[in-house]
Write a protein that holds these residues in place. Structure first.
Motif, PDB file in Angstrom:
ATOM      1  N   GLY A 146      53.793  17.335 -16.539  1.00  0.00           N
ATOM      2  CA  GLY A 146      52.522  16.767 -16.988  1.00  0.00           C
ATOM      3  C   GLY A 146      51.970  15.756 -16.000  1.00  0.00           C
ATOM      4  O   GLY A 146      52.324  15.761 -14.834  1.00  0.00           O
ATOM      5  N   GLY A 147      51.160  14.899 -16.638  1.00  0.00           N
ATOM      6  CA  GLY A 147      51.043  14.509 -18.050  1.00  0.00           C
ATOM      7  C   GLY A 147      52.391  14.125 -18.678  1.00  0.00           C
ATOM      8  O   GLY A 147      53.337  13.822 -17.984  1.00  0.00           O
ATOM      9  N   THR A 148      52.396  14.176 -19.974  1.00  0.00           N
ATOM     10  CA  THR A 148      53.581  13.768 -20.723  1.00  0.00           C
ATOM     11  C   THR A 148      53.945  14.854 -21.730  1.00  0.00           C
ATOM     12  O   THR A 148      53.483  14.806 -22.882  1.00  0.00           O
ATOM     13  CB  THR A 148      53.325  12.426 -21.456  1.00  0.00           C
ATOM     14  OG1 THR A 148      52.822  11.466 -20.510  1.00  0.00           O
ATOM     15  CG2 THR A 148      54.588  11.884 -22.083  1.00  0.00           C
ATOM     16  N   PRO A 149      54.779  15.805 -21.353  1.00  0.00           N
ATOM     17  CA  PRO A 149      55.166  16.851 -22.310  1.00  0.00           C
ATOM     18  C   PRO A 149      55.850  16.284 -23.549  1.00  0.00           C
ATOM     19  O   PRO A 149      55.768  16.870 -24.637  1.00  0.00           O
ATOM     20  CB  PRO A 149      56.137  17.725 -21.517  1.00  0.00           C
ATOM     21  CG  PRO A 149      55.817  17.468 -20.093  1.00  0.00           C
ATOM     22  CD  PRO A 149      55.321  16.063 -20.003  1.00  0.00           C
TER      23      PRO A 149
ATOM     24  N   ASP B  67      48.325  10.247  -9.678  1.00  0.00           N
ATOM     25  CA  ASP B  67      47.145  11.098  -9.476  1.00  0.00           C
ATOM     26  C   ASP B  67      47.357  12.503 -10.061  1.00  0.00           C
ATOM     27  O   ASP B  67      46.661  13.436  -9.703  1.00  0.00           O
ATOM     28  CB  ASP B  67      46.751  11.172  -7.994  1.00  0.00           C
ATOM     29  CG  ASP B  67      47.684  12.050  -7.185  1.00  0.00           C
ATOM     30  OD1 ASP B  67      48.851  12.212  -7.596  1.00  0.00           O
ATOM     31  OD2 ASP B  67      47.239  12.582  -6.156  1.00  0.00           O
ATOM     32  N   PHE B  68      48.339  12.647 -10.966  1.00  0.00           N
ATOM     33  CA  PHE B  68      48.484  13.945 -11.646  1.00  0.00           C
ATOM     34  C   PHE B  68      47.301  14.148 -12.571  1.00  0.00           C
ATOM     35  O   PHE B  68      46.732  13.170 -13.091  1.00  0.00           O
ATOM     36  CB  PHE B  68      49.777  13.995 -12.466  1.00  0.00           C
ATOM     37  CG  PHE B  68      51.025  13.934 -11.632  1.00  0.00           C
ATOM     38  CD1 PHE B  68      51.125  14.633 -10.440  1.00  0.00           C
ATOM     39  CD2 PHE B  68      52.101  13.171 -12.041  1.00  0.00           C
ATOM     40  CE1 PHE B  68      52.272  14.572  -9.671  1.00  0.00           C
ATOM     41  CE2 PHE B  68      53.249  13.104 -11.280  1.00  0.00           C
ATOM     42  CZ  PHE B  68      53.335  13.797 -10.092  1.00  0.00           C
ATOM     43  N   TYR B  69      46.987  15.399 -12.833  1.00  0.00           N
ATOM     44  CA  TYR B  69      45.857  15.643 -13.728  1.00  0.00           C
ATOM     45  C   TYR B  69      46.273  15.351 -15.177  1.00  0.00           C
ATOM     46  O   TYR B  69      47.202  15.954 -15.696  1.00  0.00           O
ATOM     47  CB  TYR B  69      45.355  17.096 -13.610  1.00  0.00           C
ATOM     48  CG  TYR B  69      44.208  17.303 -14.553  1.00  0.00           C
ATOM     49  CD1 TYR B  69      43.014  16.595 -14.382  1.00  0.00           C
ATOM     50  CD2 TYR B  69      44.333  18.121 -15.664  1.00  0.00           C
ATOM     51  CE1 TYR B  69      41.978  16.710 -15.287  1.00  0.00           C
ATOM     52  CE2 TYR B  69      43.287  18.244 -16.568  1.00  0.00           C
ATOM     53  CZ  TYR B  69      42.119  17.531 -16.372  1.00  0.00           C
ATOM     54  OH  TYR B  69      41.096  17.636 -17.279  1.00  0.00           O
TER      55      TYR B  69
ATOM     56  N   PHE C 150      49.674   8.909 -23.085  1.00  0.00           N
ATOM     57  CA  PHE C 150      49.243   7.839 -23.999  1.00  0.00           C
ATOM     58  C   PHE C 150      48.456   6.783 -23.224  1.00  0.00           C
ATOM     59  O   PHE C 150      47.583   6.134 -23.765  1.00  0.00           O
ATOM     60  CB  PHE C 150      50.457   7.202 -24.678  1.00  0.00           C
ATOM     61  CG  PHE C 150      51.114   8.109 -25.686  1.00  0.00           C
ATOM     62  CD1 PHE C 150      50.409   8.565 -26.790  1.00  0.00           C
ATOM     63  CD2 PHE C 150      52.429   8.507 -25.529  1.00  0.00           C
ATOM     64  CE1 PHE C 150      51.009   9.404 -27.733  1.00  0.00           C
ATOM     65  CE2 PHE C 150      53.045   9.343 -26.448  1.00  0.00           C
ATOM     66  CZ  PHE C 150      52.332   9.797 -27.559  1.00  0.00           C
ATOM     67  N   SER C 151      48.812   6.589 -21.963  1.00  0.00           N
ATOM     68  CA  SER C 151      48.085   5.635 -21.118  1.00  0.00           C
ATOM     69  C   SER C 151      48.258   6.070 -19.664  1.00  0.00           C
ATOM     70  O   SER C 151      48.988   7.022 -19.397  1.00  0.00           O
ATOM     71  CB  SER C 151      48.620   4.212 -21.332  1.00  0.00           C
ATOM     72  OG  SER C 151      49.997   4.190 -21.044  1.00  0.00           O
ATOM     73  N   ARG C 152      47.575   5.384 -18.762  1.00  0.00           N
ATOM     74  CA  ARG C 152      47.604   5.807 -17.352  1.00  0.00           C
ATOM     75  C   ARG C 152      48.425   4.836 -16.511  1.00  0.00           C
ATOM     76  O   ARG C 152      48.210   3.621 -16.605  1.00  0.00           O
ATOM     77  CB  ARG C 152      46.176   5.819 -16.782  1.00  0.00           C
ATOM     78  CG  ARG C 152      45.312   6.904 -17.347  1.00  0.00           C
ATOM     79  CD  ARG C 152      43.849   6.634 -16.998  1.00  0.00           C
ATOM     80  NE  ARG C 152      43.017   7.636 -17.619  1.00  0.00           N
ATOM     81  CZ  ARG C 152      42.736   8.814 -17.066  1.00  0.00           C
ATOM     82  NH1 ARG C 152      43.176   9.094 -15.874  1.00  0.00           N
ATOM     83  NH2 ARG C 152      41.987   9.687 -17.705  1.00  0.00           N
TER      84      ARG C 152
ATOM     85  N   GLY D 251      52.321   0.010 -14.838  1.00  0.00           N
ATOM     86  CA  GLY D 251      51.631   0.469 -16.054  1.00  0.00           C
ATOM     87  C   GLY D 251      52.476   1.406 -16.894  1.00  0.00           C
ATOM     88  O   GLY D 251      51.963   2.160 -17.717  1.00  0.00           O
ATOM     89  N   ARG D 252      53.811   1.358 -16.691  1.00  0.00           N
ATOM     90  CA  ARG D 252      54.681   2.191 -17.516  1.00  0.00           C
ATOM     91  C   ARG D 252      54.753   1.606 -18.922  1.00  0.00           C
ATOM     92  O   ARG D 252      54.653   0.392 -19.098  1.00  0.00           O
ATOM     93  CB  ARG D 252      56.088   2.250 -16.902  1.00  0.00           C
ATOM     94  CG  ARG D 252      56.135   2.754 -15.487  1.00  0.00           C
ATOM     95  CD  ARG D 252      55.791   4.201 -15.370  1.00  0.00           C
ATOM     96  NE  ARG D 252      56.694   5.046 -16.138  1.00  0.00           N
ATOM     97  CZ  ARG D 252      56.522   6.373 -16.266  1.00  0.00           C
ATOM     98  NH1 ARG D 252      55.510   6.979 -15.691  1.00  0.00           N
ATOM     99  NH2 ARG D 252      57.376   7.080 -16.968  1.00  0.00           N
ATOM    100  N   ARG D 253      54.973   2.440 -19.925  1.00  0.00           N
ATOM    101  CA  ARG D 253      54.959   1.960 -21.296  1.00  0.00           C
ATOM    102  C   ARG D 253      56.353   1.550 -21.774  1.00  0.00           C
ATOM    103  O   ARG D 253      56.493   0.940 -22.839  1.00  0.00           O
ATOM    104  CB  ARG D 253      54.387   3.038 -22.223  1.00  0.00           C
ATOM    105  CG  ARG D 253      52.947   3.386 -21.865  1.00  0.00           C
ATOM    106  CD  ARG D 253      52.424   4.535 -22.697  1.00  0.00           C
ATOM    107  NE  ARG D 253      52.165   4.129 -24.059  1.00  0.00           N
ATOM    108  CZ  ARG D 253      52.803   4.594 -25.119  1.00  0.00           C
ATOM    109  NH1 ARG D 253      53.738   5.493 -24.982  1.00  0.00           N
ATOM    110  NH2 ARG D 253      52.498   4.178 -26.322  1.00  0.00           N
TER     111      ARG D 253
HETATM  112  S1  SF4 Z   1      53.013   9.002 -17.785  1.00  0.00           S
HETATM  113 FE1  SF4 Z   1      53.364  10.262 -15.933  1.00  0.00          FE
HETATM  114  S2  SF4 Z   1      51.613  11.656 -15.815  1.00  0.00           S
HETATM  115 FE2  SF4 Z   1      51.069  10.041 -17.286  1.00  0.00          FE
HETATM  116  S3  SF4 Z   1      49.936   8.542 -16.064  1.00  0.00           S
HETATM  117 FE3  SF4 Z   1      52.095   7.882 -16.082  1.00  0.00          FE
HETATM  118  S4  SF4 Z   1      53.013   8.843 -14.252  1.00  0.00           S
HETATM  119 FE4  SF4 Z   1      51.071   9.873 -14.629  1.00  0.00          FE
END
Ligand code: SF4
Length: 370
Positions: free
Chosen positions: A58-61, A19-21, A12-14, A129-131
């Motif tokens: 992930g990403g965010t499964p 640095d994961f894809y 949903f956001s970064r 930057g965690r949601r």
């Molecule tokens: S939620 Fe996980 S995969 Fe997505 S940007 Fe944050 S750390 Fe990276």
């Protein structure tokens, strides 16, 4: 032992350190699922191992709906042979874990959940930057447990530039109260190209000193030992019987296949990986997506050293000797100074890194490479 890894490359956001894809272009999710199913079908005749672990990362499964998982599981079960005792893990973000979603994950067949907590301090979460909030993180773990998960893992990050050892200690005190069986704790690294790396280069952030890093690592080790967690890999701790079977299979050389952009596979004596490019992946043109590397003897040997020294099992010296006697001699000779210095020890033909020295294991590994 054989594993399947599925990379869900959407968030949903970064987060600033990551640095994961991944991409935040969620409009590509449905086309991605079509391409994923095509890839799963494509490899069904090429990868015929019995599957003992399945891992959604992930990403965010956890941004997928349960209906998505049900479709993927149905296709996987039709295409591959699942072991009866299969471990099925999903990485989740705390803010996605409603009680209803947790119930649905269990109904779909997940029996292990790994929750990306990172910290219980609001400042840390905001800066990274965690949601989610700290309260959401606590609630997610409690709900996962009361919902029925009995194999719960969580991630923590330490070594944060704006934080300190006392704050990390407070995080560990909270971990102690939670019904988890697995803890992954990573020291922050400033990965090239991430927002955090840019902030470091501009002087906004600093890397914490080696002694601060070591203090936090030692605190972590002491905490784990006191609370009955086995330290089984540099960054991984578990209650007895709760190692991540999936990650352990990466470290012990078992075959695995990865699906999704940026995922890696290892089987048949070679490594292959999908390019980290969602647009290319959507075209399902495997000639263009896949890259391959046949491992020669020194590659295989270096892998045994790298993976072995990072785990409690250590490096199987007999396996190295069986691969190449001359290279084995080189490894034995290079290991002498580390053995004398007390960083390594030799136990029944396994060369092991003392847990205290895992903090500097990368330097030892480089020195032993052939
Ligand atoms: S939620 Fe996980 S995969 Fe997505 S940007 Fe944050 S750390 Fe990276």
């Amino acid at each position: 032992m054989a594993g399947i890894y599925i990379h869900i490359p959407f968030c949903f956001s970064r987060c600033g350190y990551c640095d994961f894809y991944k991409t935040t272009k969620l409009d590509k999710l449905e086309p991605f699922l079509v391409a994923l199913k095509s890839e799963i079908k494509h490899y069904s005749s090429l990868f015929q191992e019995k599957i003992t672990t399945l891992y959604f990362g992930g990403g965010t499964p956890s941004l997928l709906k349960s209906s998505h998982f049900n479709e993927i599981f149905s296709l996987l079960r039709d295409s591959y042979i699942f072991s009866e005792r299969i471990e099925i893990t999903i990485e989740c973000n705390p803010d996605d874990l409603t009680k209803d979603y947790i119930d649905k994950l269990l109904e779909s067949g997940f029996n292990r959940i790994s929750i990306g907590i990172q910290s219980f301090h609001e400042k840390d979460l905001q800066e990274m930057g965690r949601r989610h909030s700290s309260a959401q993180a606590l609630q997610a773990i409690k709900d996962a447990y009361s919902g029925g998960f009995r194999n719960i893992g969580m991630d923590l990050i330490y070594g944060l530039p704006w934080s300190n050892t006392a704050a990390f200690s407070e995080n560990l005190k909270i971990v102690k109260t939670l019904p988890i069986n697995h803890l992954s704790a990573y020291h922050l690294t400033f990965e090239e190209g991430t927002p955090f790396d840019r902030l470091l280069k501009r002087g906004v952030y600093r890397e914490i000193t080696d002694s601060e890093s070591l203090n936090q690592y030692e605190l972590l080790r002491e905490f784990a030992a006191k609370e009955g967690f086995e330290h089984y890999e540099v960054s991984n701790f578990c209650k007895p019987g709760f190692r991540s079977r999936h990650n352990s299979s990466y470290w012990d050389g078992s075959p695995y296949i990865g699906f999704g952009p940026g995922s890696h596979s290892y089987f048949g004596g070679y490594r292959q990986w999908n390019k980290a490019d969602l647009n290319l992946y959507l075209k399902s043109d495997r000639e263009k997506i896949v890259e391959k590397e046949v491992l020669d003897i020194s590659d295989r040997l270096n892998e045994l050293i790298m993976l072995g020294l990072r785990t409690a099992e250590g490096v199987n010296l007999e396996a190295i000797e069986a691969l190449d006697r001359q290279m084995y001699n080189k490894v034995v000779s290079a290991s002498k100074k580390w053995l004398q210095a007390g960083n390594l020890h030799n136990e029944s033909k396994f060369l092991k890194c003392n847990a205290k020295s895992w903090f500097v294991v990368d330097g030892i590994i480089k020195d032993l490479f052939v």
